[in-house]
Motif scaffolding. Structure first.
Motif, PDB file in Angstrom:
ATOM      1  N   MET A 163       1.166  -1.134  -0.625  1.00  0.00           N
ATOM      2  CA  MET A 163      -0.332  -0.419  -0.287  1.00  0.00           C
ATOM      3  C   MET A 163       0.684   1.020   0.160  1.00  0.00           C
ATOM      4  N   LYS A 164       0.410   2.125  -0.560  1.00  0.00           N
ATOM      5  CA  LYS A 164       1.481   3.537  -1.293  1.00  0.00           C
ATOM      6  C   LYS A 164       0.697   4.499  -0.454  1.00  0.00           C
ATOM      7  N   MET A 165       1.119   5.232   0.246  1.00  0.00           N
ATOM      8  CA  MET A 165      -0.057   6.637   1.098  1.00  0.00           C
ATOM      9  C   MET A 165       0.778   8.338   0.387  1.00  0.00           C
ATOM     10  N   THR A 166       0.270   8.751  -0.046  1.00  0.00           N
ATOM     11  CA  THR A 166       0.944  10.776   0.021  1.00  0.00           C
ATOM     12  C   THR A 166       0.267  11.516   0.539  1.00  0.00           C
ATOM     13  N   ILE A 167       0.766  12.017   1.274  1.00  0.00           N
ATOM     14  CA  ILE A 167       0.176  13.097   2.376  1.00  0.00           C
ATOM     15  C   ILE A 167       0.829  13.919   1.661  1.00  0.00           C
ATOM     16  N   GLU A 168       0.447  15.208   1.442  1.00  0.00           N
ATOM     17  CA  GLU A 168       0.194  16.682   1.198  1.00  0.00           C
ATOM     18  C   GLU A 168       0.297  17.681   2.182  1.00  0.00           C
ATOM     19  N   VAL A 169       1.265  18.231   2.342  1.00  0.00           N
ATOM     20  CA  VAL A 169       0.722  19.147   3.444  1.00  0.00           C
ATOM     21  C   VAL A 169       1.125  20.935   2.389  1.00  0.00           C
ATOM     22  N   ASP A 170       0.195  21.677   3.396  1.00  0.00           N
ATOM     23  CA  ASP A 170       0.797  22.783   2.363  1.00  0.00           C
ATOM     24  C   ASP A 170       0.738  23.905   3.943  1.00  0.00           C
ATOM     25  N   CYS A 171       1.815  24.210   3.841  1.00  0.00           N
ATOM     26  CA  CYS A 171       2.453  25.418   4.781  1.00  0.00           C
ATOM     27  C   CYS A 171       3.165  25.914   4.896  1.00  0.00           C
ATOM     28  N   THR A 172       3.210  27.622   5.086  1.00  0.00           N
ATOM     29  CA  THR A 172       4.728  27.807   4.854  1.00  0.00           C
ATOM     30  C   THR A 172       6.166  27.357   6.039  1.00  0.00           C
ATOM     31  N   PRO A 173       6.730  28.216   5.335  1.00  0.00           N
ATOM     32  CA  PRO A 173       8.366  27.612   6.449  1.00  0.00           C
ATOM     33  C   PRO A 173       7.678  27.866   7.659  1.00  0.00           C
ATOM     34  N   GLU A 174       7.330  28.775   8.035  1.00  0.00           N
ATOM     35  CA  GLU A 174       7.208  29.602   9.504  1.00  0.00           C
ATOM     36  C   GLU A 174       5.938  28.910  10.370  1.00  0.00           C
ATOM     37  N   GLU A 175       4.655  28.342   9.592  1.00  0.00           N
ATOM     38  CA  GLU A 175       4.015  27.382  10.370  1.00  0.00           C
ATOM     39  C   GLU A 175       4.963  26.062  10.214  1.00  0.00           C
ATOM     40  N   ALA A 176       5.398  25.489   9.158  1.00  0.00           N
ATOM     41  CA  ALA A 176       6.021  24.082   9.960  1.00  0.00           C
ATOM     42  C   ALA A 176       7.355  24.135  11.279  1.00  0.00           C
ATOM     43  N   ARG A 177       7.950  25.762  10.834  1.00  0.00           N
ATOM     44  CA  ARG A 177       8.889  25.599  12.228  1.00  0.00           C
ATOM     45  C   ARG A 177       7.637  25.092  13.802  1.00  0.00           C
ATOM     46  N   ARG A 178       6.466  26.511  13.452  1.00  0.00           N
ATOM     47  CA  ARG A 178       6.316  26.652  15.081  1.00  0.00           C
ATOM     48  C   ARG A 178       5.482  24.839  14.727  1.00  0.00           C
ATOM     49  N   PHE A 179       5.319  24.391  14.384  1.00  0.00           N
ATOM     50  CA  PHE A 179       4.324  22.612  14.371  1.00  0.00           C
ATOM     51  C   PHE A 179       5.692  22.033  15.114  1.00  0.00           C
ATOM     52  N   LEU A 180       6.716  22.256  14.491  1.00  0.00           N
ATOM     53  CA  LEU A 180       7.606  20.956  15.008  1.00  0.00           C
ATOM     54  C   LEU A 180       8.694  21.502  15.893  1.00  0.00           C
ATOM     55  N   GLY A 181       8.356  22.444  16.485  1.00  0.00           N
ATOM     56  CA  GLY A 181       8.428  23.210  17.895  1.00  0.00           C
ATOM     57  C   GLY A 181      10.025  23.550  17.609  1.00  0.00           C
ATOM     58  N   LEU A 182      10.360  23.767  16.747  1.00  0.00           N
ATOM     59  CA  LEU A 182      11.514  24.768  15.934  1.00  0.00           C
ATOM     60  C   LEU A 182      11.825  26.046  16.981  1.00  0.00           C
ATOM     61  N   PRO A 183      12.989  26.391  17.340  1.00  0.00           N
ATOM     62  CA  PRO A 183      13.253  27.964  18.191  1.00  0.00           C
ATOM     63  C   PRO A 183      13.185  28.943  16.668  1.00  0.00           C
ATOM     64  N   ASP A 184      12.693  30.027  16.364  1.00  0.00           N
ATOM     65  CA  ASP A 184      13.067  31.021  15.415  1.00  0.00           C
ATOM     66  C   ASP A 184      14.535  31.614  16.113  1.00  0.00           C
ATOM     67  N   VAL A 185      15.093  31.696  14.678  1.00  0.00           N
ATOM     68  CA  VAL A 185      16.337  32.074  15.116  1.00  0.00           C
ATOM     69  C   VAL A 185      16.892  33.314  13.831  1.00  0.00           C
ATOM     70  N   SER A 186      15.383  33.384  13.291  1.00  0.00           N
ATOM     71  CA  SER A 186      15.646  35.015  12.441  1.00  0.00           C
ATOM     72  C   SER A 186      15.875  36.188  13.038  1.00  0.00           C
ATOM     73  N   GLY A 187      15.638  36.249  14.468  1.00  0.00           N
ATOM     74  CA  GLY A 187      16.575  37.410  15.247  1.00  0.00           C
ATOM     75  C   GLY A 187      18.158  37.599  14.900  1.00  0.00           C
ATOM     76  N   LEU A 188      18.494  36.308  15.223  1.00  0.00           N
ATOM     77  CA  LEU A 188      20.236  35.518  15.003  1.00  0.00           C
ATOM     78  C   LEU A 188      20.319  35.263  13.875  1.00  0.00           C
ATOM     79  N   ASN A 189      20.107  35.125  13.390  1.00  0.00           N
ATOM     80  CA  ASN A 189      20.395  35.509  11.674  1.00  0.00           C
ATOM     81  C   ASN A 189      20.836  36.902  11.261  1.00  0.00           C
ATOM     82  N   ASP A 190      19.913  37.407  11.288  1.00  0.00           N
ATOM     83  CA  ASP A 190      19.898  39.003  11.246  1.00  0.00           C
ATOM     84  C   ASP A 190      20.496  39.433  11.797  1.00  0.00           C
ATOM     85  N   HIS A 191      21.344  39.226  12.485  1.00  0.00           N
ATOM     86  CA  HIS A 191      22.083  40.113  12.827  1.00  0.00           C
ATOM     87  C   HIS A 191      23.674  39.725  12.770  1.00  0.00           C
ATOM     88  N   LEU A 192      23.297  38.408  12.626  1.00  0.00           N
ATOM     89  CA  LEU A 192      24.863  37.831  11.974  1.00  0.00           C
ATOM     90  C   LEU A 192      25.402  38.203  10.812  1.00  0.00           C
TER      91      LEU A 192
END
Length: 80
Positions: free
Chosen positions: A1-30
């Motif tokens: 059996m083969k199953m395909t799931i397509e998720v339509d979200c922005t990178p910001e939404e994916a980051r929040r869903f996965l619980g990853l920290p927001d490092v955009s401020g650090l990136n801007d500083h660097l």
């Protein structure tokens, strides 16, 4: 059996869903710091400055490099 799931979200939404920290401020500083350092040292990239710095070593560095190569070749065994 083969199953395909397509998720339509922005990178910001994916980051929040996965619980990853927001490092955009650090990136801007660097990026800002790197930009300042590049701007401060951009004159070193001019051909005149590059050659001036390279030639500042003079023949002393060339002689030292030659001696290093000779020492390296001295350790090599001749092929029979």
């Amino acid at each position: 059996m083969k199953m395909t799931i397509e998720v339509d979200c922005t990178p910001e939404e994916a980051r929040r869903f996965l619980g990853l920290p927001d490092v955009s401020g650090l990136n801007d500083h660097l990026v800002g710091e790197m930009t300042k350092r590049i701007d401060a040292n951009i004159s070193l990239l001019s051909p005149e400055e590059f050659m001036k710095n390279w030639m500042a070593f003079g023949s002393g560095a060339q002689e030292q490099f030659r001696k290093m190569m000779e020492a390296g070749m001295g350790g090599a065994k001749p092929k029979a």
